[in-house]
Design an enzyme around this catalytic site. Structure first.
Site, PDB file in Angstrom:
ATOM      1  N   HIS A  98       0.817  -1.208   0.000  1.00  0.00           N
ATOM      2  CA  HIS A  98       0.000   0.000   0.000  1.00  0.00           C
ATOM      3  C   HIS A  98       0.853   1.263   0.000  1.00  0.00           C
ATOM      4  O   HIS A  98       0.373   2.331  -0.383  1.00  0.00           O
ATOM      5  CB  HIS A  98      -0.954  -0.014   1.185  1.00  0.00           C
ATOM      6  N   HIS A 264      -2.211 -12.262  -2.845  1.00  0.00           N
ATOM      7  CA  HIS A 264      -3.241 -12.970  -2.087  1.00  0.00           C
ATOM      8  C   HIS A 264      -2.872 -14.409  -1.777  1.00  0.00           C
ATOM      9  O   HIS A 264      -3.690 -15.156  -1.244  1.00  0.00           O
ATOM     10  CB  HIS A 264      -4.568 -12.900  -2.855  1.00  0.00           C
TER      11      HIS A 264
END
Length: 722
Positions: A98, A264
């Site tokens: 992020h 993921h």
């Protein structure tokens, strides 16, 4: 006596003078030109002092010891914020992801290269819930190594080590990111006034109509909405959003698919609770919270009770191992829409064996339901992404290498060329997205080359304009562009309207043979010609100056140039050459400020450069707007003298042009654009203009112009400081 009593107990500090909203100059005069974008990161905000050299500090860093400490940290679960499954890997990956993932290709802004995740607004974005905890977990490491490691480097290195500790062979790591000490308020994240607002599309049904330069689909998100476009699950529609967003981050389909799968493969999403009960974000929290936000008073808000994205569950059977489990889970099951405890829409398998479920983050005897977001499902249903997924699954080594490279690109994309990388793990391979440039010759006879340039017949305007156009592409946001490499002679730059292709071709046809004869690069000779033009203009004004020059630039080739990634860098305006490609909603002077900030110039440097470029007759297309002099080609301060002369008045004319008319005779003397007149109308810029208009400032103007010019010409010379 009464007055004394009346004033007793009153606060001696003027209320609201520092923190109250609505009392700034821009609140009072919202249409004024805001120069704050040029004053970001003033040295007064930096506690390190002017002599601090981060590169020198890095030489003292024990990288091996630092990596060991970070590896140990991954499994050193803390009572105050326990690790999921006893491993912080997923959290640290998300933090690094992020930080780096805010990068966007259009203007090069965002990214993890400054440590800006520590400050608002990023530290309080809805998509960054709980990352305040990740950074605080790193504090003991930062405290130990001090100035030898920046927060910017540490945040991204933590993500790299997280992957390595979970089994991935990473592609490498480059240190060298210097911290900022103030929020990057110059970055435009969108016009929305509320979190998760979405008012950035010209066509709500077209995911490609996203407003430039933005990449994220909503305010406060890094990428796309995990629940689907507008929170409505539709993997086909989400695939369009994912493709557009990641393309704006400089990622192709294969890199996008690899990042989705690799991201993921580890960790989990958190939504096991009521998100509406979370407390304020870090920037809005109380002082006793000490920088922590999103507290959940209704529960312990730890472990399985954590709420962040609202989606709940892990993607794979083994969320602390970098394996191929993501592909097995996604492709081998049918999925249906369900709601998380937090109310988020998410995908769950229709049927799954108990042993294929991930275990609970706190109790390994409990199995929990895995999850997929709408973006994950896009990888399954979109034909192009599905083909890539099948390819990855069939060749695990290929997937792991592709992901490692894409991850490396993600966390290094805003660092610029490899010359800025530092440390023992910098990959030897040159990657095209790093805009590689070969080393140039430095031992040739510079004076002989200058003499040939001076005798070439090129005008001051031609030499200065070409050098400027070559150098002005530099962006301090991601350290791309600039004169080094001479990419102005390659596609797509050689055909940009702003570069005047006909004039550019003429000048290059003269300079290229000179470069060949001198044994110099074309890049060097383009800059050298601009310097010759400045020196000639100064001499014509009565000043002998020598413009500093450092040889050694190289010439890039087409094979070294990712032409597509340079398309977004095409200038649509250049206030320095008084040019607009067309009319825009944004004012011409605001476009000039944006270009100035990207080039790393101050308001004063902008002022002196514009004034000098005007009298050197460098306007695009040869227009005379702003050329307030009868001595064109001489480096005089006439622009400022005549701009501030009250013997004249300015009168609006047609097509955004203004006429300077004699106060007595009404005779038109000169014409101008807004990009000229702003230096007289804006109070700050006028203050600078008046300095250069003074009778005793002619020499100062020349010296200041030369200094600012040299800064532009050398902004991309990282080889000089590496």
């Amino acid at each position: 006596m009464d007055a004394k009593v009346e004033n007793e107990g009153k606060c001696p500090v003027m209320h609201g003078a520092i923190t109250e909203v609505g009392t700034s100059n821009m609140d009072w005069w919202p249409n004024a030109l805001n120069l704050d974008i040029l004053h970001q990161h003033d040295t007064k905000t930096n506690p390190m002092g002017k002599d601090f050299d981060y590169r020198e500090e890095l030489k003292k860093l024990d990288v091996k010891a630092l990596k060991k400490d970070l590896t140990d940290l991954m499994t050193d679960s803390q009572v105050w914020w326990p690790a999921d499954w006893g491993h912080y890997g997923g959290l640290m990956v998300r933090m690094a992801w992020h930080a780096a993932g805010t990068y966007r290709l259009a203007d090069g802004r965002g990214g993890g290269g400054t440590g800006n995740q520590r400050f608002a607004p990023l530290n309080s974005w809805p998509d960054n819930v709980s990352l305040d905890k990740a950074r605080r977990l790193l504090w003991p490491v930062k405290k130990k190594y001090g100035n030898k490691i920046s927060w910017a480097d540490l945040i991204l290195l933590a993500g790299n080590i997280a992957y390595e500790s979970m089994g991935l062979k990473t592609f490498g790591f480059g240190f060298g990111r210097e911290d900022i000490w103030h929020p990057e308020t110059d970055i435009y994240w969108g016009a929305e006034k509320e979190w998760l607002g979405k008012d950035r599309y010209t066509d709500g049904g077209d995911e490609t109509s996203l407003e430039n330069p933005l990449a994220a689909v909503q305010m406060g998100l890094i990428y796309v909405n995990p629940e689907g476009v507008d929170g409505k699950p539709d993997p086909h529609k989400t695939a369009e959003a994912v493709r557009e967003t990641f393309a704006r981050m400089a990622m192709n389909d294969e890199e996008t698919a690899a990042l989705t799968a690799g991201g993921h493969t580890v960790g989990k999403a958190h939504g096991n609770g009521d998100a509406s009960k979370l407390g304020p974000d870090p920037e809005g929290a109380s002082v006793e919270d000490q920088g922590f936000g999103w507290k959940n008073p209704a529960s312990k808000s730890l472990g399985r009770a954590t709420v962040s994205s609202g989606v709940e569950g892990a993607w794979t059977t083994n969320p602390t191992e970098f394996d191929m489990g993501y592909f097995d889970m996604l492709l081998d099951h049918e999925w249906e829409i369900q709601s998380s405890p937090a109310g988020a829409r998410q995908w769950q398998p229709v049927d799954i064996a108990e042993e294929d479920k991930p275990v609970d983050v706190e109790d390994p005897s409990i199995r929990t339901m895995p999850v997929m977001t709408d973006a994950d499902m896009a990888m399954k249903v979109d034909p192009a992404y599905r083909e890539i997924m099948d390819k990855f699954r069939a060749d695990p080594d290929y997937f792991k290498d592709t992901f490692a490279r894409a991850w490396f690109k993600l966390i290094h994309r805003d660092m610029g060329p490899k010359a800025r990388y530092f440390g023992p793990e910098v990959p030897q391979e040159d990657l095209i997205w790093q805009d590689p440039i070969p080393a140039g010759a430095a031992g040739y006879d510079v004076d002989a080359a200058k003499a040939k340039i001076a005798d070439s017949g090129l005008s001051v305007s031609e030499m200065v304009s070409t050098a400027w156009d070559s150098a002005r592409t530099y962006r301090g946001s991601d350290m791309r562009g600039g004169a080094n490499g001479a990419r102005i002679r390659l596609a797509p730059q050689n055909d940009w309207e702003g570069n005047e292709p006909a004039r550019l071709s003429k000048v290059l046809s003269v300079l290229e043979p000179i470069a060949k004869d001198a044994g110099a690069s074309v890049a060097d000779v383009i800059v050298l010609a601009g310097n010759v033009g400045v020196e000639q203009a100064a001499k014509a004004a009565g000043y002998d100056v020598s413009v500093p020059f450092a040889p050694g630039r190289g010439d890039a080739t087409d094979e070294m140039t990712d032409a597509g990634s340079f398309d977004v860098m095409e200038p649509v305006a250049d206030g320095y050459r008084n040019w607009l490609k067309k009319d825009y909603i944004v004012s011409p002077e605001e476009l000039m400020l944006d270009r100035t900030q990207l080039m790393g110039l101050t308001a004063n440097e902008m002022t002196v450069l514009v004034g000098g470029m005007r009298v050197l007759d460098t306007n695009h297309g040869g227009t005379k707007h702003g050329v307030f002099t009868d001595r064109e080609g001489s480096l005089t301060n006439d622009f400022f003298i005549n701009l501030t002369d009250m013997a004249y008045k300015w009168v609006p004319s047609d097509d955004g042009v203004y006429e300077l008319r004699d106060q007595k005779t009404d005779e038109v003397k000169w014409t101008a654009t807004r990009m000229d007149l702003v230096f007289g109308s804006n109070s700050i810029l006028r203050a600078y203009a008046e300095v250069y208009a003074q009778d005793d400032s002619a020499e100062k103007f020349v010296n200041d112009f030369v200094a600012a010019w040299s800064k532009v010409m050398n902004s991309d010379r990282f080889d000089l400081t590496a």
